[in-house]
Motif scaffolding. Sequence first.
Motif, PDB file in Angstrom:
ATOM      1  N   LEU A 162       8.133   4.053   8.907  1.00 32.65           N
ATOM      2  CA  LEU A 162       7.899   5.367   8.225  1.00 32.65           C
ATOM      3  C   LEU A 162       7.781   4.903   6.898  1.00 32.65           C
ATOM      4  CD1 LEU A 162       9.838   7.855  10.185  1.00 32.65           C
ATOM      5  CD2 LEU A 162       7.526   7.548  10.204  1.00 32.65           C
ATOM      6  N   ALA A 163       8.688   4.052   6.244  1.00 31.30           N
ATOM      7  CA  ALA A 163       8.862   3.633   4.738  1.00 31.30           C
ATOM      8  C   ALA A 163       7.636   2.966   4.555  1.00 31.30           C
ATOM      9  CB  ALA A 163       9.922   2.906   4.688  1.00 31.30           C
ATOM     10  N   MET A 164       6.997   1.958   5.548  1.00 38.42           N
ATOM     11  CA  MET A 164       5.662   1.335   5.403  1.00 38.42           C
ATOM     12  C   MET A 164       4.432   2.364   5.440  1.00 38.42           C
ATOM     13  SD  MET A 164       6.482  -2.138   7.533  1.00 38.42           S
ATOM     14  CE  MET A 164       4.638  -2.616   7.358  1.00 38.42           C
ATOM     15  N   LEU A 165       4.579   3.450   6.141  1.00 35.88           N
ATOM     16  CA  LEU A 165       3.409   4.282   6.281  1.00 35.88           C
ATOM     17  C   LEU A 165       3.470   5.124   4.732  1.00 35.88           C
ATOM     18  CD1 LEU A 165       1.442   5.645   7.858  1.00 35.88           C
ATOM     19  CD2 LEU A 165       3.047   7.229   8.877  1.00 35.88           C
ATOM     20  N   HIS A 166       4.648   5.280   4.451  1.00 38.66           N
ATOM     21  CA  HIS A 166       4.812   6.109   3.016  1.00 38.66           C
ATOM     22  C   HIS A 166       4.214   5.121   1.883  1.00 38.66           C
ATOM     23  CE1 HIS A 166       6.175   8.512  -0.122  1.00 38.66           C
ATOM     24  NE2 HIS A 166       6.633   7.343  -0.783  1.00 38.66           N
ATOM     25  N   GLN A 167       4.258   3.796   1.943  1.00 38.64           N
ATOM     26  CA  GLN A 167       3.543   3.065   0.772  1.00 38.64           C
ATOM     27  C   GLN A 167       2.142   2.973   1.214  1.00 38.64           C
ATOM     28  OE1 GLN A 167       6.057  -0.725   1.459  1.00 38.64           O
ATOM     29  NE2 GLN A 167       6.047  -0.604  -0.602  1.00 38.64           N
ATOM     30  N   MET A 168       1.647   3.030   2.550  1.00 40.69           N
ATOM     31  CA  MET A 168       0.482   3.164   2.830  1.00 40.69           C
ATOM     32  C   MET A 168      -0.425   4.186   2.104  1.00 40.69           C
ATOM     33  SD  MET A 168      -2.257   4.357   4.912  1.00 40.69           S
ATOM     34  CE  MET A 168      -1.914   4.828   6.535  1.00 40.69           C
ATOM     35  N   GLU A 169       0.424   5.526   2.182  1.00 37.54           N
ATOM     36  CA  GLU A 169      -0.384   6.636   1.802  1.00 37.54           C
ATOM     37  C   GLU A 169      -0.265   6.591   0.108  1.00 37.54           C
ATOM     38  OE1 GLU A 169       0.878  10.567   3.082  1.00 37.54           O
ATOM     39  OE2 GLU A 169       2.426   9.612   4.195  1.00 37.54           O
ATOM     40  N   GLN A 170       0.512   5.800  -0.419  1.00 32.92           N
ATOM     41  CA  GLN A 170       0.504   5.819  -1.818  1.00 32.92           C
ATOM     42  C   GLN A 170      -0.643   5.015  -2.427  1.00 32.92           C
ATOM     43  OE1 GLN A 170       4.664   4.138  -2.414  1.00 32.92           O
ATOM     44  NE2 GLN A 170       5.116   5.982  -3.685  1.00 32.92           N
ATOM     45  N   ALA A 171      -1.264   3.921  -1.459  1.00 26.81           N
ATOM     46  CA  ALA A 171      -2.320   3.154  -1.919  1.00 26.81           C
ATOM     47  C   ALA A 171      -3.487   4.096  -1.373  1.00 26.81           C
ATOM     48  CB  ALA A 171      -2.297   1.702  -0.887  1.00 26.81           C
ATOM     49  N   ALA A 172      -3.608   4.543  -0.190  1.00 30.05           N
ATOM     50  CA  ALA A 172      -4.734   5.399   0.363  1.00 30.05           C
ATOM     51  C   ALA A 172      -5.259   6.705  -0.329  1.00 30.05           C
ATOM     52  CB  ALA A 172      -4.679   5.725   1.774  1.00 30.05           C
ATOM     53  N   ARG A 173      -4.068   7.505  -0.729  1.00 30.25           N
ATOM     54  CA  ARG A 173      -4.460   8.926  -1.260  1.00 30.25           C
ATOM     55  C   ARG A 173      -4.888   8.839  -2.777  1.00 30.25           C
ATOM     56  NH1 ARG A 173      -2.410  13.593   1.124  1.00 30.25           N
ATOM     57  NH2 ARG A 173      -1.422  13.229   3.387  1.00 30.25           N
ATOM     58  N   LEU A 207       5.127  -8.063  -1.475  1.00 27.70           N
ATOM     59  CA  LEU A 207       6.312  -7.661  -0.468  1.00 27.70           C
ATOM     60  C   LEU A 207       6.642  -8.779   0.488  1.00 27.70           C
ATOM     61  CD1 LEU A 207       4.439  -4.395   0.590  1.00 27.70           C
ATOM     62  CD2 LEU A 207       6.623  -4.312  -0.403  1.00 27.70           C
ATOM     63  N   PRO A 208       7.693  -8.718   1.125  1.00 24.85           N
ATOM     64  CA  PRO A 208       8.128  -9.787   1.922  1.00 24.85           C
ATOM     65  C   PRO A 208       7.216  -9.554   3.312  1.00 24.85           C
ATOM     66  CG  PRO A 208       9.875  -7.972   1.969  1.00 24.85           C
ATOM     67  CD  PRO A 208       8.860  -7.520   0.944  1.00 24.85           C
ATOM     68  N   GLU A 235       7.437  -9.341   6.356  1.00 30.12           N
ATOM     69  CA  GLU A 235       7.871  -8.300   7.388  1.00 30.12           C
ATOM     70  C   GLU A 235       7.474  -6.796   6.876  1.00 30.12           C
ATOM     71  OE1 GLU A 235      11.673  -8.887   4.992  1.00 30.12           O
ATOM     72  OE2 GLU A 235      10.104 -10.155   5.996  1.00 30.12           O
ATOM     73  N   ARG A 236       7.094  -6.687   5.536  1.00 29.22           N
ATOM     74  CA  ARG A 236       6.690  -5.564   4.892  1.00 29.22           C
ATOM     75  C   ARG A 236       5.349  -5.329   4.719  1.00 29.22           C
ATOM     76  NH1 ARG A 236      10.377  -3.359   0.495  1.00 29.22           N
ATOM     77  NH2 ARG A 236       8.900  -1.512   0.808  1.00 29.22           N
ATOM     78  N   ALA A 237       4.624  -6.587   5.105  1.00 27.43           N
ATOM     79  CA  ALA A 237       3.061  -6.512   4.834  1.00 27.43           C
ATOM     80  C   ALA A 237       2.268  -5.218   5.189  1.00 27.43           C
ATOM     81  CB  ALA A 237       2.487  -7.726   5.103  1.00 27.43           C
ATOM     82  N   LEU A 238       1.386  -4.725   4.674  1.00 24.10           N
ATOM     83  CA  LEU A 238       0.616  -3.394   4.939  1.00 24.10           C
ATOM     84  C   LEU A 238      -0.713  -3.861   5.395  1.00 24.10           C
ATOM     85  CD1 LEU A 238       2.216  -1.443   1.907  1.00 24.10           C
ATOM     86  CD2 LEU A 238       2.496  -0.802   4.378  1.00 24.10           C
ATOM     87  N   HIS A 239      -1.267  -3.433   6.508  1.00 23.21           N
ATOM     88  CA  HIS A 239      -2.564  -3.794   6.864  1.00 23.21           C
ATOM     89  C   HIS A 239      -3.000  -2.371   7.763  1.00 23.21           C
ATOM     90  CE1 HIS A 239      -2.082  -7.792   5.926  1.00 23.21           C
ATOM     91  NE2 HIS A 239      -0.872  -7.952   6.768  1.00 23.21           N
ATOM     92  N   VAL A 240      -4.497  -2.005   7.119  1.00 25.27           N
ATOM     93  CA  VAL A 240      -4.962  -0.987   7.950  1.00 25.27           C
ATOM     94  C   VAL A 240      -6.546  -1.495   8.368  1.00 25.27           C
ATOM     95  CG1 VAL A 240      -3.726   0.644   6.435  1.00 25.27           C
ATOM     96  CG2 VAL A 240      -6.161  -0.055   5.762  1.00 25.27           C
ATOM     97  N   SER A 241      -6.914  -0.663   9.501  1.00 24.70           N
ATOM     98  CA  SER A 241      -8.351  -0.744   9.799  1.00 24.70           C
ATOM     99  C   SER A 241      -9.030   0.713   9.369  1.00 24.70           C
ATOM    100  CB  SER A 241      -8.273  -0.825  11.278  1.00 24.70           C
ATOM    101  OG  SER A 241      -7.495  -0.053  11.976  1.00 24.70           O
TER     102      SER A 241
END
Length: 222
Positions: free
Chosen positions: A73-84, A130-131, A133-139
Amino acid sequence: MSATPPSDSPALNTPHDKAFLRRLLSLRNQQPGDAAAIDATIKNAFVRDVGILVLDMCGFSRITARHGIVHFLAMLHQMEQAARPAIAGNGGEVIKQEADNLFAVFATAEQALEAALDTLRALDAMNAVLPPERALHVSAGIGFGPTLVVAHEDLFGPEMNCACKLGEDIAGAGQILLTALAHASLPANRYACAPADYDISGLVLRSHLFEKCLFERPWRNS
């Protein structure tokens, strides 16, 4: 009883509101003889040509099993910070978020594609610090065409369904797949995309895999 709500109806002040749609659908079920008129009212109020962007965060099961749901969920929050900001910066609107998916609409498919590219660029910048284990990837899946849009609630239509299939089920990490209609609506000579057809439950889903821009993309201040 008229299929069209009276002019003083408060629902008409928010024509894309879910309550207004529910009212019209209820009226349609109660008065099947007025279905054509009610359908026209629904289409006039809710249906518009939009570019659709479906972002799916990769690795939900693997990350959750290894690190737990709070970590994900913390990673998902970071993804939103990039996407929005990328979505807003390209003229889009986030319609909803479900689990690890984000859904947005735009006036054009090109805007949806640019938002996806800006999101990937922002995630690359985050991943650089980011380390592992916290790398963020989307499709990403992108569609374009007539879609029933319920403001801040939901999207319905064939292009929505196809964009979901492409973004959630087919595209890999860092990939952007466009439906045939979305690809056809892109301006000429600006993007290179490769045809990519998929067999889904006996149906052929024709799409295009984004490869590269044919112009220099500026950094955007989002």
